[in-house]
Every structure is written in structure tokens, then in C-alpha cells.
Write a protein that holds these residues in place. Structure first.
Motif, PDB file in Angstrom:
ATOM      1  N   UNK A  32       0.862  -1.179   0.000  1.00  0.00           N
ATOM      2  CA  UNK A  32       0.000   0.000   0.000  1.00  0.00           C
ATOM      3  C   UNK A  32       0.895   1.223   0.000  1.00  0.00           C
ATOM      4  N   UNK A  34       1.062   5.650  -0.483  1.00  0.00           N
ATOM      5  CA  UNK A  34       0.320   6.917  -0.437  1.00  0.00           C
ATOM      6  C   UNK A  34       1.262   8.042  -0.829  1.00  0.00           C
ATOM      7  N   UNK A  36       1.694  12.087  -0.236  1.00  0.00           N
ATOM      8  CA  UNK A  36       1.255  13.198   0.595  1.00  0.00           C
ATOM      9  C   UNK A  36       1.876  14.499   0.102  1.00  0.00           C
ATOM     10  N   UNK A  46      -3.191  14.092   2.405  1.00  0.00           N
ATOM     11  CA  UNK A  46      -3.384  12.962   1.497  1.00  0.00           C
ATOM     12  C   UNK A  46      -3.673  13.452   0.083  1.00  0.00           C
ATOM     13  N   UNK A  89       5.762  13.745  -0.358  1.00  0.00           N
ATOM     14  CA  UNK A  89       6.324  12.532   0.229  1.00  0.00           C
ATOM     15  C   UNK A  89       5.585  11.314  -0.293  1.00  0.00           C
TER      16      UNK A  89
ATOM     17  N   UNK B 101      -4.864   7.599   6.049  1.00  0.00           N
ATOM     18  CA  UNK B 101      -4.486   8.298   7.258  1.00  0.00           C
ATOM     19  C   UNK B 101      -4.784   9.782   7.113  1.00  0.00           C
ATOM     20  N   UNK B 103      -3.818  13.372   8.829  1.00  0.00           N
ATOM     21  CA  UNK B 103      -2.857  13.995   9.738  1.00  0.00           C
ATOM     22  C   UNK B 103      -3.373  15.332  10.245  1.00  0.00           C
TER      23      UNK B 103
END
Lengths: 113, 112
Positions: A32, A34, A36, A46, A89, B101, B103
Motif C-alpha cells: 500500500x 500513499x 502526501x 493525502x 512525500x 491516514x 494527519x
């Protein structure tokens, strides 16, 4: 060593051009991922995620590509805008449950108007 | 849109003092995390928390650190005796079982 890393620490693009931000990961067990975006003084925001059973996923103006053969992840931003200027990131996660996200070092994207 | 809320936004403390960083995760989220980011560096995992106990912790999260969920809404990170190298942005994050997620905006901790 780091499990997740980035090829380019900084990237400057002209407004309106497409941006490509790259990320390499070393753990083939990661399933998984992601991307950011982090603006100055703020928390990671996100953008888009992708699971290892996919090789491409599209969002609004963004596309994430996953190449499991070479363990490479990229984020493509179409028609880059000044508001896209930030640090980006990639992060990876192994398995389900509460295993933590592991972040890469980040790429700073600067959009030139 | 639901948010993860962190307070204070900036905390200055003297070396050796205790600090408590506070977080209010999104109300229906089940998993909670603390991360930190030293200036100019990547975001580093500290600890994850689920079902009222620590799930995982990194080597950064030593005996000086503790987490607590004292009630149904707050999630705190305590540093018992701060060191200069604890100066960083501390981010709280939460998520549901299968979603991404979220933040918070972080607490900037400055140890002097």
C-alpha cells in the motif's frame, strides 16, 4: 538503510506544465502506497493512494503509477499550478492491521509562474 | 470535512521539563498514530495505538515517551524529560480500518 527514498530532492516546473515526482522503495512486501503533500507549517495532506494489485490510479489532475518490477512509484501532476508548490512525500505500508506508514525523504516542487 | 486537531500549535519548553502534546482524532477512527519531523527531514513514525494499547513503536519511542487516550476523544503524547534533540514537529494521525491516514497540522516543539 531506508526502505523508501526519492530520486530528486527538488523539482522546478513552469506553471501549466506536467510534473513527475519519483519514489523508489526497497521492500517488495509493501502493498500500500500513499502520496502526501506538505505545505510549509502544515501536516501531510493525502493526495492519492494505490494498492499493490494495481499499477495505475487517477485522481483529479494527479496520477500515481506503480511499477512493482523495479519497485518504483511516481506521482504525475497535470497542468501544475502555483498552489501545487509544496514538499511531496511517498509513504509505504506493509500488510494490514496497524503497521505504520514509512515515509520517504520528500521532494520539493516549485512552480514557476 | 473532518479534521484531526492538535494543540498547542507551538510549545516552547526548557530542557528536562515534561510536555504533553494533545490530539483530537476524527471521531469514528479506530487507529491513532504519532509521527515527528525534525526540520528539513522526513516524517518519522513514533507509535501506533489501537484498542487502548500500543500496537507498534519505533526505536525513537523510548522510555521518555508515553501515549494515552484518557477519554473518548483525546490522544496525548507525553515526553517526560525533554532533550534538545526532541525539538521537532509532532504530528498526530488517525484512520478507520480500511481508509487513508488523516494527519493533523502538528505541534512545533522547541526545547531550549
Amino acid at each position: 538503510g531506508e526502505s523508501v527514498g526519492l530520486h530528486l530532492p527538488t523539482l522546478s516546473v513552469q506553471e501549466g506544465d506536467n510534473s513527475i515526482i519519483n519514489c523508489a522503495y526497497s521492500n517488495s512486501a509493501s502493498d500500500y502506497f500513499i502520496w502526501y503533500k506538505q505545505e510549509s507549517g502544515k501536516g501531510p495532506q493525502f493526495i492519492i493512494d494505490i494498492r499493490s494489485n494495481m499499477d495505475k490510479r487517477q485522481g483529479q489532475r494527479v496520477t500515481v503509477l506503480l511499477n512493482k518490477t523495479v519497485k518504483h512509484l511516481s506521482l504525475q501532476i497535470a497542468a501544475t499550478q502555483p498552489g501545487d508548490s509544496a514538499v511531496y512525500f511517498c509513504a509505504e505500508k506493509i500488510g494490514g492491521g496497524n503497521t505504520p506508514l514509512v515515509f520517504g525523504k520528500g521532494t520539493r516542487l516549485s512552480v514557476i509562474a | 470535512e473532518p479534521e484531526v486537531t492538535q494543540t498547542p500549535s507551538h510549545q516552547v519548553t526548557q530542557m528536562g521539563q515534561e510536555v504533553i502534546l494533545r490530539c483530537v482524532p476524527i471521531s469514528n477512527h479506530l487507529y491513532f498514530y504519532w509521527y515527528r519531523q525534525i526540520l528539513g527531514q522526513k516524517v518519522e513514525f513514533l507509535v501506533s495505538f489501537y484498542n487502548n494499547e500500543i500496537s507498534e513503536k519505533s526505536e525513537i519511542f523510548d522510555d521518555q515517551f508515553s501515549v494515552e487516550r484518557p477519554d473518548g476523544s483525546n490522544f496525548t503524547l507525553k515526553i517526560r524529560s525533554t532533550k534538545l534533540e526532541d525539538s521537532a514537529m509532532y504530528f498526530c494521525a488517525s484512520r478507520q480500518a480500511r481508509l487513508g491516514y488523516t494527519f493533523g497540522s502538528g505541534t512545533r516543539l522547541t526545547v531550549v
